[in-house]
Motif scaffolding. Sequence first.
Motif, mmCIF file in Angstrom:
data_model
loop_
_atom_site.group_PDB
_atom_site.id
_atom_site.type_symbol
_atom_site.label_atom_id
_atom_site.label_comp_id
_atom_site.label_asym_id
_atom_site.label_seq_id
_atom_site.Cartn_x
_atom_site.Cartn_y
_atom_site.Cartn_z
ATOM 1 N N VAL A 77 0.896 -0.992 -0.036
ATOM 2 C CA VAL A 77 0.076 0.084 -0.112
ATOM 3 C C VAL A 77 0.865 1.263 -0.250
ATOM 4 O O VAL A 77 0.599 2.218 -0.438
ATOM 5 C CB VAL A 77 -0.917 -0.089 1.371
ATOM 6 C CG1 VAL A 77 -1.888 1.215 1.303
ATOM 7 C CG2 VAL A 77 -1.842 -1.299 1.149
ATOM 8 N N GLU A 78 2.058 1.203 0.547
ATOM 9 C CA GLU A 78 2.961 2.396 0.820
ATOM 10 C C GLU A 78 3.351 2.840 -0.690
ATOM 11 O O GLU A 78 3.340 3.896 -0.919
ATOM 12 C CB GLU A 78 4.164 2.240 1.573
ATOM 13 C CG GLU A 78 3.821 1.636 3.000
ATOM 14 C CD GLU A 78 3.309 0.165 3.220
ATOM 15 O OE1 GLU A 78 3.433 -0.491 2.489
ATOM 16 O OE2 GLU A 78 2.937 -0.081 4.189
ATOM 17 N N ILE A 104 1.825 2.383 -3.531
ATOM 18 C CA ILE A 104 0.667 3.040 -4.292
ATOM 19 C C ILE A 104 0.545 4.177 -3.671
ATOM 20 O O ILE A 104 0.041 5.182 -4.575
ATOM 21 C CB ILE A 104 -0.614 1.835 -4.005
ATOM 22 C CG1 ILE A 104 -0.329 0.583 -4.517
ATOM 23 C CG2 ILE A 104 -1.578 2.599 -4.757
ATOM 24 C CD1 ILE A 104 -0.008 0.367 -6.163
ATOM 25 N N GLU A 105 0.540 4.613 -2.350
ATOM 26 C CA GLU A 105 0.039 5.858 -1.949
ATOM 27 C C GLU A 105 1.163 6.695 -2.331
ATOM 28 O O GLU A 105 0.877 7.955 -2.537
ATOM 29 C CB GLU A 105 -0.291 5.766 -0.438
ATOM 30 C CG GLU A 105 -1.320 5.108 0.071
ATOM 31 C CD GLU A 105 -2.616 5.466 -0.350
ATOM 32 O OE1 GLU A 105 -2.685 6.795 -0.697
ATOM 33 O OE2 GLU A 105 -3.570 4.850 -0.656
ATOM 34 N N ALA A 106 2.303 6.342 -2.126
ATOM 35 C CA ALA A 106 3.319 7.226 -2.720
ATOM 36 C C ALA A 106 3.222 7.565 -4.027
ATOM 37 O O ALA A 106 3.620 8.880 -4.407
ATOM 38 C CB ALA A 106 4.784 6.697 -2.505
ATOM 39 N N ARG A 155 0.297 7.985 -5.805
ATOM 40 C CA ARG A 155 -0.562 8.936 -5.844
ATOM 41 C C ARG A 155 -0.215 10.461 -5.352
ATOM 42 O O ARG A 155 -0.684 11.243 -5.822
ATOM 43 C CB ARG A 155 -1.797 8.239 -4.938
ATOM 44 C CG ARG A 155 -2.601 7.258 -5.733
ATOM 45 C CD ARG A 155 -3.790 6.446 -5.081
ATOM 46 N NE ARG A 155 -4.325 5.639 -5.827
ATOM 47 C CZ ARG A 155 -5.350 4.912 -5.205
ATOM 48 N NH1 ARG A 155 -5.306 4.884 -3.754
ATOM 49 N NH2 ARG A 155 -5.907 3.983 -5.825
ATOM 50 N N MET A 156 0.494 10.508 -4.233
ATOM 51 C CA MET A 156 0.964 11.669 -3.563
ATOM 52 C C MET A 156 1.927 12.317 -4.640
ATOM 53 O O MET A 156 2.052 13.750 -4.684
ATOM 54 C CB MET A 156 1.785 11.282 -2.226
ATOM 55 C CG MET A 156 0.669 10.904 -1.337
ATOM 56 S SD MET A 156 1.862 10.648 0.333
ATOM 57 C CE MET A 156 2.444 12.156 0.672
#
Length: 296
Positions: A185-186, A188-190, A192-193
């Motif tokens: 998840v990290e 994917i979130e990175a 997106r950020m």
Amino acid sequence: MTLTAPRIGTEKRSPVRAPDAQRNRHLSTVFGYLAMVLVLIMIGLPLFWILITSFKERGEIYVQPVTWWPGVFRPQNYAEAVTEVPFFTYLKNSLIITVATSSIKFVLGVLSAYGLVFLRFPGKNFVFLVIIAALMVPNQITVISNYSLISDLGWRNSFQGIILPLAGVAFGTFLMRNHFLSLPVEIIEAARMDGAGPIRLLLRVVLPLSGPTMVAFAIITIVTEWNEYLWPFLMSDDSSVAPLPVGLTLLQNSEGYTNWGAVMAATILTIAPILIVFLALQRHMIKGLTSGAVKG
């Protein structure tokens, strides 16, 4: 006389039965190898019989008791296999159907799985339940309805009539969705950020992390479509669109009798390409199928 108090923790304990545990492990290993050998024999023996029969004389095939090695090798069976029927036309048709159907399934499977995992839309869980339900429905149940639809569209004896009804993606969507859920998840979130949109996230992050699973999905799809028989048999009227499995049936009924030597030779020629592809990529397939099975 001096009395000494017994030390705590020095009581005599029953020794651990290491030899018994080691013997149990050895027995488990032996039984495991025996099971593998049994499975290998059950799978390999029919293939060996097909290969040997493809080199036998016609009379030797019907000898009783059966012979497990040809007395005289007859490679002419392979020449007959490619001349008695338009073998290379069937081969071309199989390549067209397999490549087209597998490509459609692969693209739709990856995109639908990506949407179910990384996009938000109403009814997402219901869509996934419908896909799971589709996995439980045998393909033979939909043959009549598909046949009626394709006939009404005038697509009988055509490539689109064979390809489109086979382009279902339930298994691929299920496989790729489970893998996408196992991605960190990290990461994917990175992404997106950093401003990655849905397309960039798919192409630059998700797909590079999903190589083994995509290989497994591709191999399973290619093997399935290459061996597809029932639907192409119902849709093809002649050799113009019939694939190799249907061509083997026509070879079996050629000239009013069954030339089993030529049939077995054609069978070897049919399974050889897909077997080579599977053996070359089997490690990637196993890795892809087990990807996401254990998280941590």
